[in-house]
Design an enzyme around this catalytic site. Structure first.
Site, PDB file in Angstrom:
ATOM      1  N   ASN A 182      32.407  31.705  49.672  1.00 40.04           N
ATOM      2  CA  ASN A 182      33.730  31.772  50.292  1.00 40.04           C
ATOM      3  C   ASN A 182      34.059  33.129  50.902  1.00 40.04           C
ATOM      4  O   ASN A 182      35.170  33.344  51.365  1.00 40.04           O
ATOM      5  CB  ASN A 182      34.808  31.400  49.266  1.00 40.04           C
ATOM      6  CG  ASN A 182      34.831  32.351  48.075  1.00 40.04           C
ATOM      7  OD1 ASN A 182      34.036  33.291  48.006  1.00 40.04           O
ATOM      8  ND2 ASN A 182      35.724  32.101  47.135  1.00 40.04           N
ATOM      9  N   LYS A 183      33.100  34.050  50.919  1.00 42.24           N
ATOM     10  CA  LYS A 183      33.369  35.389  51.445  1.00 42.24           C
ATOM     11  C   LYS A 183      33.246  35.418  52.977  1.00 42.24           C
ATOM     12  O   LYS A 183      32.730  34.481  53.595  1.00 42.24           O
ATOM     13  CB  LYS A 183      32.404  36.404  50.826  1.00 42.24           C
ATOM     14  CG  LYS A 183      32.588  36.571  49.320  1.00 42.24           C
ATOM     15  CD  LYS A 183      33.978  37.034  48.969  1.00 42.24           C
ATOM     16  CE  LYS A 183      34.129  37.446  47.517  1.00 42.24           C
ATOM     17  NZ  LYS A 183      33.980  36.358  46.557  1.00 42.24           N
ATOM     18  N   ILE A 184      33.707  36.524  53.570  1.00 45.19           N
ATOM     19  CA  ILE A 184      33.672  36.659  55.030  1.00 45.19           C
ATOM     20  C   ILE A 184      32.238  36.539  55.536  1.00 45.19           C
ATOM     21  O   ILE A 184      31.956  35.866  56.519  1.00 45.19           O
ATOM     22  CB  ILE A 184      34.297  37.996  55.462  1.00 45.19           C
ATOM     23  CG1 ILE A 184      35.813  37.936  55.295  1.00 45.19           C
ATOM     24  CG2 ILE A 184      33.953  38.324  56.915  1.00 45.19           C
ATOM     25  CD1 ILE A 184      36.536  39.173  55.754  1.00 45.19           C
TER      26      ILE A 184
END
Length: 368
Positions: A182-184
């Site tokens: 879910n990170k950039i």
């Protein structure tokens, strides 16, 4: 029925025709070099299988052992704290401050002074840049140096964020990144340890690859771990890093949209930059209800969003309120607790389109 709008998602496009050896480390090393280039070749970076692994290795390199105390902010994800327990250390929780929602420097220094009076000088500090918002770095670095305590910078949520023009992950004795799904930037599970020297990176590599001694046979004198990133994850990471600038622009535009839209609603307070020195990556756009002004229930709002297939999330429940950490000390007031009780994270993914934001804003308007 509408498609679900996820909280934080990145679209991954990779060349499935790319081939590489299952035992070749070249792809991982290439990813590390790209990260080191991003940090201006000022750091030595080790790619790992998670941000949690990176914190664990940082604690080992800081010399944290059984009985040692580690200061950390309470308002964070549990992965910041668990590695302290792996080392049989003791977390000491610090409240947040109102500007950045991160570790309060005033409470931090009070905690250090009190622990020293009790004969328990802390071994390390773990500073978190919550939701991509840089903490009050100058104050905290100054305190760490004043008391000669190692500083670990948890930048798991803050890739692309900056403080005074310098990238988050540049300020500690060690720092960590996360490339979780879910990170950039994602490697579909992964992380990195940021070191100040090549020697530190080499020592971390030793522990991350089962602590094998430099012998022709398999010789082990210390306990090691299986923490290395795999080649497929590194390949995805290389592709993702090329789009970091684009992803940052999109996250910041989404945050600007929310702040502008919510102007008409009193009592809705966003996490935002309070100084020109601070540039958040706005990994997640977060707000809280000021219950002195607006009578709104976050649980009802969350259920309303759920019915409309829009994913929102509570702010992290403070670690000092978690049953598993009941017995550890806490320094502060109720700022972290208040944020948890009244705050939510809104969909912030780089893939959100105008129609998604329209659905979200219309849903909010109906509720409020």
């Amino acid at each position: 029925m509408h498609d679900k709008i996820p909280l934080s998602e990145s679209r991954i496009n990779i060349d499935l025709n790319t081939s590489f050896s299952s035992i070749d480390t070249g792809m991982v090393e290439k990813f590390e070099k790209s990260l080191e280039e991003y940090y201006g070749h000022q750091k030595s970076i080790l790619a790992l299988n998670s941000g949690t692994s990176a914190i664990h290795l940082a604690l080992i390199l800081c010399g944290v052992e059984e009985g040692d105390e580690v200061l950390c902010q309470s308002l964070t994800y549990v992965a910041t704290i668990n590695p302290i327990i792996y080392q049989k250390g003791s977390p000491v929780f610090i409240d947040s401050e109102k500007d950045t929602w991160n570790m309060c420097p005033i409470q931090l220094e009070l905690a250090i002074q009190d622990r020293i009076l009790k004969g328990k000088k802390p071994k390390a500090i773990i500073l978190v840049h919550l939701y991509g918002m840089p903490a009050k770095i100058d104050e905290i670095v100054c305190i760490a140096r004043k008391y000669n305590i190692m500083l670990i910078e948890d930048a798991a949520e803050a890739l692309g964020a900056e403080y005074k023009g310098k990238k988050c992950g540049s300020f500690g004795d060690f720092a960590i990144l996360s490339f979780n799904n879910n990170k950039i930037v994602t490697t579909l599970g992964g992380g990195a340890l940021i070191c100040n020297t090549k020697a530190e990176k080499e020592k971390a590599f030793f522990y991350a690859t089962q602590a094998k001694e430099k012998e022709s046979h398999y010789e082990h004198k210390e306990i090691g771990y299986n923490y290395r990133m795999n080649a497929a994850g590194a390949l995805i990471g290389l592709s993702q890093l090329k789009k970091l600038k684009e992803y940052l622009q999109k996250r910041r535009a989404i945050n600007d949209f929310y702040k502008d839209y919510f102007k008409e609603f009193s009592g809705v307070c966003f996490l935002k930059e309070t100084s020109l020195n601070v540039t958040s990556n706005h990994w997640l756009s977060c707000f809280y209800f000021d219950n002195r002004v607006v009578d709104a229930d976050k649980y009802e709002l969350m259920e309303f969003f759920k019915k409309n297939r829009i994913e929102v999330r509570f702010l992290w429940k403070p670690m000092h309120l978690q049953p598993v950490f009941n017995d550890f000390p806490y320094y502060g007031d109720k700022i972290a607790e208040s944020l948890f009780l009244n705050g939510l994270c809104l969909p912030s993914g780089s893939n959100l389109i105008k129609n998604d934001l329209k659905r979200i804003s219309e849903s909010i308007k109906k509720f409020l």
